[in-house]
Design an enzyme around this catalytic site. Structure first.
Site, PDB file in Angstrom:
ATOM      1  CE  LYS A 253      10.348  -3.560   2.213  1.00 50.63           C
ATOM      2  NZ  LYS A 253       8.962  -3.465   2.753  1.00 50.63           N
TER       3      LYS A 253
ATOM      4  CB  CYS B 109      -7.273  -7.535   1.556  1.00 51.52           C
ATOM      5  SG  CYS B 109      -6.082  -6.256   1.123  1.00 51.52           S
TER       6      CYS B 109
ATOM      7  CB  THR C 286      -2.986  -3.957  10.298  1.00 50.02           C
ATOM      8  OG1 THR C 286      -3.603  -4.059   8.986  1.00 50.02           O
ATOM      9  CG2 THR C 286      -2.634  -2.508  10.559  1.00 50.02           C
TER      10      THR C 286
ATOM     11  CD  GLU D  50      -1.626  -8.239  -3.236  1.00 50.00           C
ATOM     12  OE1 GLU D  50      -0.741  -8.892  -3.817  1.00 50.00           O
ATOM     13  OE2 GLU D  50      -1.959  -8.429  -2.055  1.00 50.00           O
TER      14      GLU D  50
ATOM     15  N   GLY E 161     -14.393 -20.747  -7.778  1.00 48.19           N
ATOM     16  CA  GLY E 161     -13.003 -21.169  -7.764  1.00 48.19           C
ATOM     17  C   GLY E 161     -12.631 -21.814  -6.445  1.00 48.19           C
TER      18      GLY E 161
ATOM     19  CG  HIS F 286     -15.432 -14.701 -11.996  1.00 49.44           C
ATOM     20  ND1 HIS F 286     -16.064 -14.879 -13.212  1.00 49.44           N
ATOM     21  CD2 HIS F 286     -15.202 -13.372 -11.882  1.00 49.44           C
ATOM     22  CE1 HIS F 286     -16.202 -13.710 -13.810  1.00 49.44           C
ATOM     23  NE2 HIS F 286     -15.693 -12.779 -13.019  1.00 49.44           N
TER      24      HIS F 286
ATOM     25  CB  VAL G 243      -0.951  -0.003   1.218  1.00 49.32           C
ATOM     26  CG1 VAL G 243      -1.693   1.328   1.326  1.00 49.32           C
ATOM     27  CG2 VAL G 243      -1.941  -1.148   1.106  1.00 49.32           C
TER      28      VAL G 243
ATOM     29  CB  THR H 256      -6.847  -2.522   6.471  1.00 48.64           C
ATOM     30  OG1 THR H 256      -6.798  -2.215   5.068  1.00 48.64           O
ATOM     31  CG2 THR H 256      -8.228  -3.046   6.823  1.00 48.64           C
TER      32      THR H 256
END
Length: 452
Positions: free
Chosen positions: A35, A263, A86, A155, A256, A254, A11, A122
């Site tokens: 990083k 998330c 989180t 994503e 699956g 859909h 994010v 979130t």
């Protein structure tokens, strides 16, 4: 405006980069020095289509930079976004807010002028209240406002989602903070993206409610798929038939192997814990969570059933490991439970994924990884499509049929028409669709390139 983004995860990095592409001056902060060094060298910590080029162009333009030094970055900012993780807290499923609160304390200590502190992570209802309390405790004289601004990024399509959002939700009752957030998102006014201002707690709940509702749609159509298999109906037609109703809509219908990712699993669980804390249970979401957990492993049993009920000693190929295409994210991916179920049944699992194999190796140490779909299929007793990558949508099915030891395709994403698979000489098992076996005598006519 001068924006500081705390956290360079999914994010934070996408949001910070897109803000800089709007023309804002953005500094992205992370404690991980490795990083930051890699980002400065143009090496992305995540796979997201188009992100590397967008980062490069904005760094080159001088609008985007990276640092491990939080204090000066915050002191220079008009708006500071908290975009740290989180994760589900171990033991009880609550969202772990320790990173959010630690970042808040550091931010509060560094504020030097009027600053809006925005929670992008979130978080459960009431988190913004605690963020505000911490700011007042650490910096009682600071002119600072705690605001909620949840993200709604998919994503694999995050840049498009950020630049052309369905809506932007901002939680604040303060006029100054509202004006500053309006300026942050002013570049999106040309696309007429709805900017919805609400109370802070309402904003926090919108994020969880949205994800829970989408998860419910997935859970619903998956259960309809099971019913379709029992009654001889086709879930793809059922999905289209109900999705054409604009009160329902076609997205997230859909069938699956269940939802996964960063998330839905943790957000539905966190919502359940919040509802429990406030003694207001959400039974529908409880059922969705339980059904989704059960479904992932059930897909492993589905593969075994398609093989005649015995997979011991067999080699089974999985195409796709990530929880969805166009990402390298393996968090709560259905493939993890499917692989475990197959291995528990005595099968050897071979796999290929266009982007996820580096992450998958750490999570699936006993899986054999292949260089491409055809190498993965060679000598296998079944081929399973677990993630709907574009690279799997136009496979040479006749070649697959010749490579496999047994002509069996289990399509857990329903990306192939059964008749097309049957023409190639493969038995076809989809999700919520009538079962097809290979024709007894089918002339193997090469498919025309580009044919539907």
């Amino acid at each position: 405006m001068r924006i500081t983004m705390i956290g360079t995860g999914y994010v934070g990095l996408v949001s910070g980069t897109c803000f800089s592409d709007f023309g804002h001056e953005v500094i992205c902060v992370d404690k991980d020095a490795t990083k930051i060094a890699r980002l400065e060298a143009g090496i992305m910590p995540i796979y997201e289509p188009g992100l590397d080029a967008l980062v490069e162009s904005n760094v080159r333009a001088g609008r985007l930079s990276f640092t491990t030094d939080l204090a000066p970055a915050v002191a220079a900012a008009d708006v500071v976004f908290i975009a740290v993780g989180t994760p589900s807290r171990r033991g009880d499923g609550h969202a772990d807010l320790s990173y959010v609160f630690a970042a808040t304390r550091e931010i509060a200590a560094a504020i030097s002028g009027p600053t809006v502190v925005v929670t992008k992570s979130t978080v459960p209802v009431g988190t913004g209240d605690e963020v505000e309390r911490i700011i007042r405790e650490v910096a009682p004289n600071a002119r600072a406002w705690a605001v909620s601004n949840p993200e709604f990024l998919r994503e694999g399509a995050a840049i498009e989602d950020f630049k052309r959002p369905d809506r932007i939700v901002v939680g604040t009752d303060d006029e100054i903070a509202r004006a500053m957030m309006g300026e942050v998102y002013r570049p999106l006014s040309l696309s007429q993206a709805p900017l919805l201002f609400t109370g802070r707690r309402t904003s926090e709940l919108i994020k969880y409610a949205a994800n829970a509702f989408l998860a419910t749609k997935i859970g619903f159509i998956n259960e309809m798929a099971d019913l379709c298999e029992m009654v001889g109906a086709d879930v793809k037609d059922v999905s289209r038939g109900i999705g054409l109703d604009n009160r329902i809509g076609s997205k997230f219908l859909h069938a699956g192997p269940g939802y996964g990712g960063s998330c839905f699993p943790k957000d539905t669980l966190a919502l359940l814990k919040t509802a429990e804390d406030f003694q207001s249970p959400v039974r529908i979401v409880e059922a969705v969570v339980q059904a989704n957990d059960a479904r992932k492993r059930a897909m492993g049993r589905k593969v075994i059933k398609a093989m005649g009920g015995d997979a011991r000693g067999a080699t089974i190929t999985l195409l796709g490991l990530t929880f969805k295409p166009n990402t390298d994210d393996m968090r709560d991916a259905p493939s993890l439970a499917i692989v475990q179920a197959l291995q528990d049944a005595g099968a050897h699992v071979r796999a290929y994924d266009p982007e996820g194999m580096d992450q998958a190796r750490a999570l699936l140490p006993d899986v054999e990884f292949a260089a491409d779909p055809y190498a993965a299929a060679e000598g296998a007793d079944a081929l399973v499509i677990a993630t709907e990558w574009d690279a799997f949508r136009a496979l040479d099915l006749q070649r697959i049929a010749m490579l496999l030891a047994r002509p069996l395709l289990v399509d857990l994403r329903n990306i192939y028409p059964a008749a097309e698979v049957e023409r190639a000489g493969l038995a076809y098992h989809g999700v919520g669709r009538p079962q097809h076996e290979p024709a007894a005598e089918v002339e193997m006519v090469p498919m025309l390139r580009g044919a539907a």
